[in-house]
Scaffold this motif. Structure first.
Motif, short mmCIF file in Angstrom:
data_model
loop_
_atom_site.label_atom_id
_atom_site.label_comp_id
_atom_site.label_asym_id
_atom_site.label_seq_id
_atom_site.Cartn_x
_atom_site.Cartn_y
_atom_site.Cartn_z
N LYS A 179 -9.93 -16.93 46.53
CA LYS A 179 -9.74 -16.40 45.18
C LYS A 179 -10.89 -16.73 44.25
N LEU A 222 -8.37 -14.17 38.58
CA LEU A 222 -8.35 -14.43 40.01
C LEU A 222 -7.20 -13.69 40.69
N PRO A 223 -7.42 -13.27 41.95
CA PRO A 223 -8.64 -13.37 42.75
C PRO A 223 -9.66 -12.32 42.33
N ASN A 258 -3.79 -19.32 51.47
CA ASN A 258 -4.10 -18.25 50.51
C ASN A 258 -2.92 -17.33 50.26
#
Length: 611
Positions: A596, A280-281, A65
């Motif tokens: 996300k 996103l996120p 991430n």
């Protein structure tokens, strides 16, 4: 296994807590209005967040991430499908699978960091070249180097060997034929043999994610505590083996929710429609705790202390998902369950270089096969795993190309009579009259099994003890935290260890690597090294998917059964749970960077937890 009265007390407590859930939630403190936060817990501690050093699932989840690879697995595609991430389009792959060319999107930036001295730092093709070369640098002891070396990237392994022989530092500036930045945004790989599935490796940010050289040089040996990537989140707090906090990367580019789920999945269709066009996120903050014991992790979720439960502890399956259906009291409160088989195997390995259980002579093979035959997997599934697993027949896990549900073998057989006969035939008998079998030379036979000091492993150890007692073999357990066992295992210091192995790609090769000799100390923790297996592995991995490759994979499975360097117990079935305020969570086992795609409805959280 726990004492029966303790189990009964625990079960009563769980039922009481589940029935009284509204009152428990009402007593919990109201969450802060902002930021929008997703909270959950890992059951095993992380190690660090440097892609060149990571080998564990939990550190990979965090790092995926933060760092970005050129490609990604589409979140809602079923079956799995690759798509561009930082790449401007899907790569160009030559007809012979020996050249891959990737164009990187301009205008992507790393998260701000002191290493950049106040300047925005753009992602370039050279950052991928540098990040991948780091796996070849002996300094970082990459546990995943085998994946790249097996791909035969032209010149890189040769450069590594040359510099190691000369005892010189790795030369990042020397250009090699197989990995080059053709210009600022164009990355090219060239291989010594066909690589039909190499693109899968370029969809894992925790492995092939881009890194900025100046960041690594600034933090040096502490780079694992200072991950800086181009992804949607950045690490802002880390208390080792306790807590990790990540926050939205304010410099993350404009990426919008746009998924195409299959028509036969109305649940995915609804989520895709609800979130389409969202930037996103969708959450601002991620808080991950480490709770190694299953009971407190389960209770924290029930009490609303965590928003989701990643992997329901098996001992609570009969309470939370009786008959594998969500319990009515949990459904009443809007809890969502997601039950799925992972591309996974749960194994016990034998150290093939260990003088007691290792070796390739008939007596050593017989010992390992006898031990494996004495393991009552069905009892393990029912008593310890609470039905949340299926017996394994080979070391290839489901949800991968090459897995065959119809394949049957001795790996899935339980026969203590056969086990005893094998031991007797090869001289593993009680020679001194103490009731325990000895080695053929008359010295004591004692197994040492590495394990962790948590409740589930204690129960698994108890099953091992009963299984070995039944055939007259003594066994002792060497307890340590998981990161310590991992370190010892990679160094070849353990006789036996029980671990899980999850594939990062939808292909059997992720499991076949467990037995490939050159992978010793990396994927191959057993340190198995059989020329016939190695030859088959080299042959199948350069072939495109098809009948010829499948036949070679089956031969590899059979050799692993015959020599038994791993006793493969089960393929586990997992269940994740989320509270109703968590929106959009659906498990894709090959997408680790799912944070996300998830939203948290803070208003609903307040409504459901308010007094």
């Amino acid at each position: 296994m726990s004492h029966p009265s303790l189990l009964a007390l625990t079960t009563s407590l769980m039922l009481l807590l589940s029935a009284a859930m509204p009152a428990v939630a009402a007593d919990a403190p109201a969450p802060a209005a902002a930021p929008k936060t997703l909270r959950y817990a890992f059951r095993v501690a992380e190690t660090a967040f440097d892609p060149a050093q990571i080998t564990d699932l939990y550190s990979r989840t965090v790092s995926a991430n933060i760092f970005e690879a050129p490609l990604a697995f589409a979140w809602m595609a079923r079956p799995v499908k690759l798509r561009p991430a930082t790449a401007a389009a899907m790569p160009e792959v030559s007809a012979d699978f020996k050249t891959i060319t990737i164009r990187i999107q301009p205008g992507i930036y790393f998260a701000d960091d002191p290493a950049f001295k106040g300047q925005r730092r753009e992602l370039t093709a050279a950052d991928y070249v540098y990040a991948i070369k780091r796996h070849y640098d002996p300094r970082w002891k990459s546990g995943n180097l085998y994946l790249l070396e097996n791909a035969k990237i032209l010149g890189l392994s040769e450069l590594r060997k040359e510099l190691m022989a000369a005892k010189k530092p790795f030369d990042y500036d020397r250009e090699v034929e197989g990995l080059r930045a053709l210009d600022r945004y164009t990355l090219q790989f060239r291989f010594g043999e066909p690589q039909p599935r190499f693109l899968y490796l370029l969809a894992d940010g925790s492995f092939t994610g881009a890194m900025a050289r100046e960041v690594v040089e600034l933090y040096d040996d502490k780079i694992g505590a200072h991950p800086v990537g181009t992804g949607p989140f950045k690490l802002t707090q880390w208390v080792r083996s306790s807590k990790m906090v990540l926050e939205r990367n304010p410099g993350y580019r404009e990426v919008y929710y746009d998924e195409q789920p299959p028509a036969e999945r109305p649940d995915l269709q609804a989520a895709a429609k609800a979130f389409k066009g969202r930037r996103l996120p969708m959450v601002d903050r991620i808080e991950v705790s480490i709770i190694e014991e299953n009971q407190p992790r389960w209770l924290s979720f029930l009490n609303g202390g965590h928003d989701m439960l990643d992997e329901l502890p098996p001992e609570f399956a009969t309470i939370a998902i009786p008959n594998n259906k969500l319990a009515p009291n949990l459904a009443k409160h809007g809890i969502h369950m997601e039950r799925y088989p992972r591309a996974d195997v749960s194994v016990s390995y034998f150290g093939m270089e260990h003088p007691v259980v290792g070796g390739y002579t008939p007596d050593k093979v017989a010992l390992r096969r006898a031990i494996a035959l004495a393991v009552d997997v069905e009892r393990e599934i029912q008593l310890v795993r609470r039905g949340q697993a299926v017996p394994a027949q080979s070391h290839v896990g489901p949800n991968t190309w090459g897995y065959d549900a119809a394949f049957k073998s001795e790996m899935g057989e339980f026969s203590r009579a056969r086990a005893r006969a094998l031991l007797d035939m090869h001289g593993y008998i009680d020679r001194d009259g103490d009731g325990w079998r000895d080695l053929p030379d008359g010295t004591p036979l004692l197994l040492e099994y590495a394990s962790q000091p948590d409740q589930q492993n204690r129960q698994l150890n108890e099953q091992w003890k009963k299984n070995m007692d039944a055939i007259g073999i003594r066994i002792e357990f060497k307890l340590a935290k998981w990161p310590e066992q991992l370190k010892a295992s990679r160094a070849g210091k353990l006789m036996m260890w029980g671990v899980g192995w999850s594939a990062t790609v939808p292909d059997a090769d992720a499991f076949l690597e467990l037995g490939y000799g050159p992978n010793k100390g990396q994927a191959n923790h057993a340190r198995f090294d059989l020329p016939d297996y190695n030859r088959l592995h080299q042959q199948q991995r350069v072939l495109p998917d098809g009948d010829e490759r499948r036949a070679l994979i089956d031969e590899q499975k059979k050799l692993m059964v015959a020599y038994m360097p791993y006793k493969v117990h089960v393929h586990r079935i997992f269940t994740d749970m989320t509270h109703p305020w968590v929106k959009g969570y659906h498990r894709n086992i090959f997408v680790r960077d799912f944070w996300k795609y998830v939203d948290v409805d803070m208003d609903e959280m307040k409504k459901r937890t308010a007094k």
